[in-house]
Design an enzyme around this catalytic site. Structure first.
Site, PDB file in Angstrom:
ATOM      1  N   LEU A 106       0.671  -5.287   2.541  1.00  0.00           N
ATOM      2  CA  LEU A 106       0.739  -4.419   3.721  1.00  0.00           C
ATOM      3  C   LEU A 106      -0.257  -3.258   3.686  1.00  0.00           C
ATOM      4  CD1 LEU A 106       4.619  -4.319   4.224  1.00  0.00           C
ATOM      5  CD2 LEU A 106       2.933  -5.829   5.281  1.00  0.00           C
ATOM      6  N   CYS A 107      -1.172  -3.305   2.728  1.00  0.00           N
ATOM      7  CA  CYS A 107      -2.221  -2.279   2.697  1.00  0.00           C
ATOM      8  C   CYS A 107      -3.302  -2.591   3.738  1.00  0.00           C
ATOM      9  CB  CYS A 107      -2.872  -2.225   1.315  1.00  0.00           C
ATOM     10  SG  CYS A 107      -1.913  -1.318   0.094  1.00  0.00           S
ATOM     11  N   HIS A 108      -3.877  -1.535   4.320  1.00  0.00           N
ATOM     12  CA  HIS A 108      -4.947  -1.710   5.285  1.00  0.00           C
ATOM     13  C   HIS A 108      -6.270  -1.977   4.563  1.00  0.00           C
ATOM     14  CE1 HIS A 108      -1.936   0.449   7.684  1.00  0.00           C
ATOM     15  NE2 HIS A 108      -2.499  -0.131   8.736  1.00  0.00           N
ATOM     16  N   MET A 149      -3.413   3.811  -2.930  1.00  0.00           N
ATOM     17  CA  MET A 149      -3.232   2.478  -3.490  1.00  0.00           C
ATOM     18  C   MET A 149      -4.526   1.964  -4.113  1.00  0.00           C
ATOM     19  SD  MET A 149      -0.119   1.811  -3.300  1.00  0.00           S
ATOM     20  CE  MET A 149      -0.324   0.200  -4.015  1.00  0.00           C
ATOM     21  N   GLU A 150      -5.651   2.308  -3.523  1.00  0.00           N
ATOM     22  CA  GLU A 150      -6.934   1.883  -4.072  1.00  0.00           C
ATOM     23  C   GLU A 150      -7.167   2.518  -5.447  1.00  0.00           C
ATOM     24  OE1 GLU A 150      -6.906   0.536  -0.093  1.00  0.00           O
ATOM     25  OE2 GLU A 150      -6.334   2.464  -0.951  1.00  0.00           O
ATOM     26  N   ASP A 187      -6.733  -7.968 -21.690  1.00  0.00           N
ATOM     27  CA  ASP A 187      -7.344  -9.301 -21.776  1.00  0.00           C
ATOM     28  C   ASP A 187      -8.464  -9.333 -22.810  1.00  0.00           C
ATOM     29  OD1 ASP A 187      -7.874 -12.062 -20.692  1.00  0.00           O
ATOM     30  OD2 ASP A 187      -9.795 -11.094 -20.219  1.00  0.00           O
TER      31      ASP A 187
END
Length: 276
Positions: free
Chosen positions: A192-194, A230-231, A245
């Site tokens: 739901l992020c733009h 969020m980014e 990793d």
């Protein structure tokens, strides 16, 4: 009942009646038995001797008037107890209704609170379904966000990273590029992020000898209608996963912790900083 009493009296006198009859037949005396033996008067006298009361002319053996005082004295406590029980039952019913009303009121208040809280969740629709926020009415402003996380390596892996001796190569360099790329892919990873046109992404990784970890800091910037928190958080998360990793061949006991937003600017809420 009178007939039963008289029958009882008759049975008491039955042997005395039969005996003269038997003698009369045996002696061939056909004189009739004295009719006064079973006389009503005699029965009444017999009843009087048993019950101690003179029977009334209509044959009812008992007092002409009844005394209800004793009966009343027994009934009154029962009536009082019944009233008390009735009051108690009424009290219980009242308590139940009060409790039910209170529970209903609490349920209504809770539902209203949940509805109020849900109204603050912009990604939740009226009926509770997930939705993407419409930001078309918002103003374009400069927005920035700073996030961080920590990757705990342990001393042995930390020394290998510090000496750049990991089999996959430059751990910090690869993780930095991965973090930047992760920030640009945020809308693909978080449903739901733009899709934001980022103007800048910075990811820094620093080895911390105090706890044998890698401290990661990520910053994102844009000019647009929604924030870039969020980014920034996606950048540090992907960078931390990349460190794992790159080092997992040396140890599986590596942990990624403390992924969090530290600061943001722009938008309707303006400036925010953790701890302020």
């Amino acid at each position: 009942m009178i007939s039963m009493l008289r029958r009882a009296v008759f049975l008491r006198r039955f042997p005395a009646v039969i005996s003269p009859i038997k003698r009369a037949f045996s002696s061939k005396i056909h004189d009739e038995i004295d009719p006064q033996i079973m006389n009503i008067h005699e029965l009444n006298q017999e009843m009087k001797s048993i019950f101690g009361e003179e029977p009334s002319p209509d044959g009812f053996s008992g007092p002409t008037t009844m005394d209800f005082s004793e009966l009343k004295s027994k009934i009154e406590p029962l009536k009082s107890a019944n009233l008390e029980n009735s009051d108690f039952r009424s009290h219980i019913e009242y308590q139940k209704s009060t409790r039910s009303s209170k529970n209903d009121s609490q349920a209504i208040e809770q539902s209203a609170k949940v509805a109020c809280d849900m109204s603050k969740l912009t990604h939740v629709g009226i009926s509770g379904e997930a939705q993407m926020v419409d930001v078309s009415s918002k103003d374009n402003t400069k927005r920035t966000a700073l996030a961080c996380c920590k990757v705990i390596l342990g001393k042995r892996v930390f020394d290998l990273v510090l000496a750049n001796q990991m089999g996959k190569g430059d751990v910090l360099g690869v993780a930095k590029i991965a973090g930047i790329n992760g920030a640009k892919q945020t809308s693909s990873l978080i449903p739901l992020c733009h899709n934001i046109s980022l103007t800048h992404v910075r990811v820094d990784l620093r080895l911390n000898p105090e706890d044998f970890s890698v401290d990661i800091e990520g910053e994102a910037s844009c000019t647009g209608k929604t924030g870039v928190e969020m980014e920034a958080m996606t950048a540090v998360s992907v960078a931390g996963l990349t460190v794992y990793d790159m080092c997992k061949a040396a140890s599986k006991d590596i942990s990624i912790t403390d992924v969090r937003l530290e600061r943001k600017t722009g938008g309707k809420s303006g400036y925010w900083s953790r701890g302020e």
